[in-house]
Design a protein around this motif. Sequence first.
Motif, PDB file in Angstrom:
ATOM      1  N   ASP A  36       0.819  -1.211   0.000  1.00 51.44           N
ATOM      2  CA  ASP A  36       0.000   0.000   0.000  1.00 51.44           C
ATOM      3  C   ASP A  36       0.853   1.261   0.000  1.00 51.44           C
ATOM      4  OD1 ASP A  36      -2.369  -1.409  -0.051  1.00 51.44           O
ATOM      5  OD2 ASP A  36      -2.614  -1.396   2.124  1.00 51.44           O
ATOM      6  N   HIS A  37       1.801   1.333   0.935  1.00 47.97           N
ATOM      7  CA  HIS A  37       2.607   2.540   1.088  1.00 47.97           C
ATOM      8  C   HIS A  37       4.088   2.160   1.101  1.00 47.97           C
ATOM      9  CE1 HIS A  37      -1.124   4.541   1.970  1.00 47.97           C
ATOM     10  NE2 HIS A  37      -1.385   3.612   2.872  1.00 47.97           N
ATOM     11  N   ILE A  38       4.802   2.603   0.077  1.00 43.42           N
ATOM     12  CA  ILE A  38       6.235   2.326  -0.034  1.00 43.42           C
ATOM     13  C   ILE A  38       6.973   3.619   0.312  1.00 43.42           C
ATOM     14  CG2 ILE A  38       8.102   1.758  -1.629  1.00 43.42           C
ATOM     15  CD1 ILE A  38       4.805   0.538  -2.573  1.00 43.42           C
ATOM     16  N   VAL A  39       7.926   3.516   1.248  1.00 39.68           N
ATOM     17  CA  VAL A  39       8.693   4.690   1.671  1.00 39.68           C
ATOM     18  C   VAL A  39      10.172   4.339   1.661  1.00 39.68           C
ATOM     19  CG1 VAL A  39       9.125   6.353   3.519  1.00 39.68           C
ATOM     20  CG2 VAL A  39       6.803   5.497   3.138  1.00 39.68           C
ATOM     21  N   VAL A  40      10.966   5.195   1.028  1.00 44.08           N
ATOM     22  CA  VAL A  40      12.419   5.148   1.162  1.00 44.08           C
ATOM     23  C   VAL A  40      12.744   6.252   2.157  1.00 44.08           C
ATOM     24  CG1 VAL A  40      14.634   5.422   0.002  1.00 44.08           C
ATOM     25  CG2 VAL A  40      12.747   4.293  -1.197  1.00 44.08           C
ATOM     26  N   GLU A  41      13.120   5.841   3.355  1.00 40.35           N
ATOM     27  CA  GLU A  41      13.340   6.777   4.462  1.00 40.35           C
ATOM     28  C   GLU A  41      14.501   7.733   4.161  1.00 40.35           C
ATOM     29  OE1 GLU A  41      11.380   7.029   7.028  1.00 40.35           O
ATOM     30  OE2 GLU A  41      10.215   5.190   6.745  1.00 40.35           O
ATOM     31  N   ALA A  42      14.517   8.865   4.845  1.00 38.28           N
ATOM     32  CA  ALA A  42      15.535   9.896   4.626  1.00 38.28           C
ATOM     33  C   ALA A  42      16.951   9.387   4.884  1.00 38.28           C
ATOM     34  CB  ALA A  42      15.252  11.114   5.505  1.00 38.28           C
ATOM     35  N   ASN A  43      17.111   8.433   5.780  1.00 37.91           N
ATOM     36  CA  ASN A  43      18.443   7.906   6.085  1.00 37.91           C
ATOM     37  C   ASN A  43      18.761   6.633   5.305  1.00 37.91           C
ATOM     38  OD1 ASN A  43      16.661   6.221   7.315  1.00 37.91           O
ATOM     39  ND2 ASN A  43      17.691   6.175   9.288  1.00 37.91           N
ATOM     40  N   GLU A  44      17.967   6.330   4.290  1.00 36.69           N
ATOM     41  CA  GLU A  44      18.119   5.094   3.518  1.00 36.69           C
ATOM     42  C   GLU A  44      18.692   5.391   2.131  1.00 36.69           C
ATOM     43  OE1 GLU A  44      15.304   1.330   2.146  1.00 36.69           O
ATOM     44  OE2 GLU A  44      14.382   3.075   3.064  1.00 36.69           O
ATOM     45  N   THR A  45      19.623   4.541   1.685  1.00 41.96           N
ATOM     46  CA  THR A  45      20.180   4.626   0.342  1.00 41.96           C
ATOM     47  C   THR A  45      20.000   3.279  -0.337  1.00 41.96           C
ATOM     48  OG1 THR A  45      21.814   6.276   0.986  1.00 41.96           O
ATOM     49  CG2 THR A  45      22.265   5.035  -1.024  1.00 41.96           C
ATOM     50  N   ILE A  46      19.389   3.304  -1.503  1.00 37.63           N
ATOM     51  CA  ILE A  46      19.233   2.091  -2.307  1.00 37.63           C
ATOM     52  C   ILE A  46      20.332   2.126  -3.352  1.00 37.63           C
ATOM     53  CG2 ILE A  46      17.738   0.864  -3.925  1.00 37.63           C
ATOM     54  CD1 ILE A  46      15.371   1.905  -2.285  1.00 37.63           C
ATOM     55  N   GLN A  47      21.168   1.107  -3.368  1.00 39.29           N
ATOM     56  CA  GLN A  47      22.360   1.083  -4.209  1.00 39.29           C
ATOM     57  C   GLN A  47      22.086   0.759  -5.674  1.00 39.29           C
ATOM     58  OE1 GLN A  47      25.329   1.985  -3.034  1.00 39.29           O
ATOM     59  NE2 GLN A  47      24.545   2.240  -0.980  1.00 39.29           N
TER      60      GLN A  47
END
Length: 122
Positions: A36-47
């Motif tokens: 439903d809700h996908i969040v990439v948090e402010a402290n998260e990095t997706i490589q």
Amino acid sequence: MSNSSPTLLRYIPATIAMLLMMSAITTFAAEIRSGDHIVVEANETIQDDLYAFGQSVVIDGIIEGDLIAFAQVITINGEVRGDVIAAAQSIDAKGTIGDDARIAGQAIKFAPRAKVGGAGVD
């Protein structure tokens, strides 16, 4: 034994080709998120690339690759260093898109501080 050697030699090119394909497949990894809700948090990095499918997608952190997203609402507050390919009813970009943006939506908003391809959006 000499009859079986030509048969075994016949499989060597196919085996090498299969190993090369398997190694190529592993280099094209991407992260896939749905819900439903996908969040990439402010402290998260997706490589790598992110494929996101849901009702809402919020990018507050960093995506090193491309963002491919389909949702009702997409919000980019953080940074996508690659392309953005997105379709949503509403797309709100306040952050940075490092390369191209190919988007479709009913309401598409770019904040004054938003950047696409390194340039500000007018």
